[in-house]
Design a protein around this motif. Structure first.
Motif, short mmCIF file in Angstrom:
data_model
loop_
_atom_site.label_atom_id
_atom_site.label_comp_id
_atom_site.label_asym_id
_atom_site.label_seq_id
_atom_site.Cartn_x
_atom_site.Cartn_y
_atom_site.Cartn_z
N UNK A 92 59.35 75.91 -26.87
CA UNK A 92 59.11 75.56 -25.48
C UNK A 92 60.29 75.81 -24.57
N UNK A 93 61.07 76.87 -24.83
CA UNK A 93 62.22 77.22 -24.00
C UNK A 93 63.27 76.11 -23.94
N UNK A 94 63.39 75.38 -25.03
CA UNK A 94 64.38 74.29 -25.10
C UNK A 94 65.54 74.71 -26.01
N UNK A 95 66.71 74.13 -25.78
CA UNK A 95 67.88 74.43 -26.60
C UNK A 95 68.82 73.24 -26.59
N UNK A 96 69.56 73.08 -27.68
CA UNK A 96 70.60 72.05 -27.76
C UNK A 96 71.91 72.72 -28.15
N UNK A 97 73.02 72.16 -27.68
CA UNK A 97 74.34 72.74 -27.91
C UNK A 97 75.34 71.61 -28.02
N UNK A 98 76.02 71.52 -29.17
CA UNK A 98 77.04 70.49 -29.37
C UNK A 98 78.31 71.15 -29.89
N UNK A 99 79.46 70.61 -29.49
CA UNK A 99 80.69 71.21 -29.95
C UNK A 99 81.93 70.49 -29.47
N UNK A 100 83.08 71.14 -29.69
CA UNK A 100 84.38 70.60 -29.31
C UNK A 100 85.16 71.71 -28.64
N UNK A 101 85.87 71.38 -27.56
CA UNK A 101 86.70 72.36 -26.87
C UNK A 101 88.07 71.77 -26.58
N UNK A 102 89.10 72.57 -26.81
CA UNK A 102 90.47 72.18 -26.51
C UNK A 102 90.96 72.99 -25.32
N UNK A 103 91.40 72.29 -24.27
CA UNK A 103 91.98 72.93 -23.10
C UNK A 103 93.49 72.93 -23.28
N UNK A 104 94.05 74.10 -23.57
CA UNK A 104 95.47 74.19 -23.85
C UNK A 104 96.24 74.89 -22.74
N UNK A 105 97.49 74.48 -22.55
CA UNK A 105 98.37 75.08 -21.54
C UNK A 105 99.69 75.36 -22.23
N UNK A 106 99.86 76.56 -22.79
CA UNK A 106 101.05 76.88 -23.60
C UNK A 106 102.38 76.63 -22.90
N UNK A 107 102.42 76.80 -21.58
CA UNK A 107 103.68 76.57 -20.85
C UNK A 107 103.92 75.10 -20.55
N UNK A 108 102.91 74.25 -20.81
CA UNK A 108 103.05 72.81 -20.54
C UNK A 108 102.12 72.05 -21.47
N UNK A 109 102.57 71.84 -22.72
CA UNK A 109 101.74 71.20 -23.72
C UNK A 109 101.34 69.78 -23.35
N UNK A 110 102.09 69.15 -22.43
CA UNK A 110 101.79 67.78 -22.05
C UNK A 110 100.50 67.66 -21.25
N UNK A 111 99.94 68.81 -20.80
CA UNK A 111 98.70 68.78 -20.02
C UNK A 111 97.47 69.00 -20.89
N UNK A 112 97.65 69.22 -22.17
CA UNK A 112 96.55 69.55 -23.08
C UNK A 112 95.58 68.39 -23.28
N UNK A 113 94.27 68.70 -23.39
CA UNK A 113 93.29 67.68 -23.75
C UNK A 113 92.11 68.32 -24.47
#
Length: 228
Positions: A92-113
């Motif tokens: 019925x044109x339905x979909x599910x999506x689950x996961x994990x994402x890391x937002x990294x900032x190599x020049x400022x690791x203190x901003x990572x989440x």
């Protein structure tokens, strides 16, 4: 530890992609303003972006994506995202999506989440929940337990896909919550790629502090994908 495990998952999947290239793809893009959840990530300046993805027939996928950024206080540098998850198309044109994402900032690791996310889609409508499971943000702008809720709808009419999104970002920090909306139109060209015109507006807390105002922002994105 969370980033290490996620990095291993992504690198492993992308290594598999080089061995069995079916399901591997790359993309490049250029925009006049990198806007994420209603907030400019480049101080209203252009961004060059690129990504690499691998999707398995089982529904498992992994990828990486990079863009330049520019924040207040002359904080500039690349954003490097790593993600892995599972997506399943249902009846019925339905979909599910689950996961994990890391937002990294190599020049400022203190901003990572890092966020865990769950998304559902049905006949053009969509909903998502994104939950911050880990944060190194020294300013505590992003903290463990922050939640983003989003709703959207898209429909193709005469070769153009029109979209509408609305979201609410709830932070642990006081007076940081905000809401955002987006209207967009995307036209796909077989050899050229996709061109998206979008209008974003965000009000309250963090959005107005970073954007500097609550004005609507217009952005144009060109994106081209390549299958291996």
């Amino acid at each position: 530890m969370k980033k290490t495990l996620l990095s291993m998952a992504v690198v492993g999947a992308l290594f598999i992609a080089t061995q069995a290239q079916a399901g591997a793809s790359a993309n490049v893009g250029v925009t006049n303003n990198y806007i994420w959840r209603g907030i400019t990530q480049t101080q209203d300046s252009p961004a060059l972006q690129a990504g690499l993805d691998y999707a398995h027939d089982s529904g498992l996928y992994a990828g990486t994506w990079v863009s330049n950024t520019e924040f207040a206080g002359d904080a500039t540098g690349p954003e490097l995202d790593l993600y892995a998850g599972y997506k399943k198309d249902l009846k019925g044109e339905a979909a599910v999506d689950v996961g994990v994402i890391n937002y990294g900032y190599p020049d400022d690791n203190s901003a990572e989440f890092t966020e865990a996310y769950a998304k559902v889609a049905l006949m053009g409508a969509s909903a998502e929940v994104d939950y911050t499971i880990d944060s190194k943000d020294a300013t505590e702008a992003v903290q463990k337990g922050d939640v983003y809720l989003g709703l959207g709808y898209s429909k193709e009419i005469s070769g153009i896909t029109y979209g509408a999104k609305a979201g609410r970002y709830n932070f642990k920090a006081d007076n940081a919550d905000y809401s955002n909306v987006q209207l967009s139109a995307t036209k796909s060209f077989e050899k050229v790629g996709d061109v998206t015109l979008a209008v974003d507006k965000a009000d309250g807390g963090t959005a107005e502090a970073v954007n500097g105002d609550s004005d609507a922002r217009v952005s144009v994105l060109w994106k081209k994908s390549f299958d291996f």
